[in-house]
Write an enzyme that holds these catalytic residues in place. Sequence first.
Site: not given
Length: 243
Positions: A119, A193
Amino acid sequence: MSDEKKLGGLIAGSGRIVAFTGAGISAESGIPTYRGEGGVWHKYDPNVYANINCFLKDPTYYWNYYREVRYPLLKKARPNDAHLALARLEGEGKLSAVITQNVDGLHQEAGSRRVIELHGTTRRIYCMSCGVDYSMDGIFEMLKEKNPPTCTSCGGMLRPAVVFFGEQLPQGALNEAVEEARSCDLMLAIGSSLVVHPAASLPVYAKEGGARLAIINKGETPLDAIADLKIDDAAGAVLPAAL
Ligand code: APR
């Protein structure tokens, strides 16, 4: 046998480990996660603060968030025991790469050499017109005078080298990450997550390639059912204990 001992056994029996990390690994460095308790996206709507179309339309929201939240956190944050444990594993020749969704640069600061940033990074800011680079400190100073900051060479629009929502992941980094996931014999998925794709598919590729999967995450993930080991605890305690 304790979970840490089980993880230690998996690590000892593996020759090519890959770590896949998310915001949870930096939580103990003082950087809040995105979705967990106190998560950034509960306070800052990602559709306003982290979406490329919103950024291009009005970058002042992002730069306010950068000045008030992101910059002060990053200036203070230091690598924690989990980052350091991964750097040590690489130094011992057992870990081939850290694939990270984080944009905080803490793996590199801990000494990890092969870090694949899916990212991007908030540590670099560049001009979208002429490509000139700016440091975090430089931008922070500019923001005291003006928002949005603009390129001092050409007046162009500046942006952080992160992947916003609505943008593609960098193809080169993604290819390398898939290759690492497919060729490892143990994947450690730490502090994520595991809900944001395509990054969260990497543990699945690792399993498909025959690797074992250990998840170290506070809270459930959708991949717990396919993990060989799941430890629901703080990465900064679990990893050093396992090593
Ligand atoms: N140790 C282990 N896990 C932790 C710890 C800790 N000390 N502290 C928090 N966690 C867990 C949280 O409970 C949560 O399940 O880490 C997880 C972090 O999940 P997210 O906040 O969703 O972060 P992440 O998976 O990295 O998000 C992926 O989403 O918004 C985008 O671009 C952003 O890269 C990010 C991506």
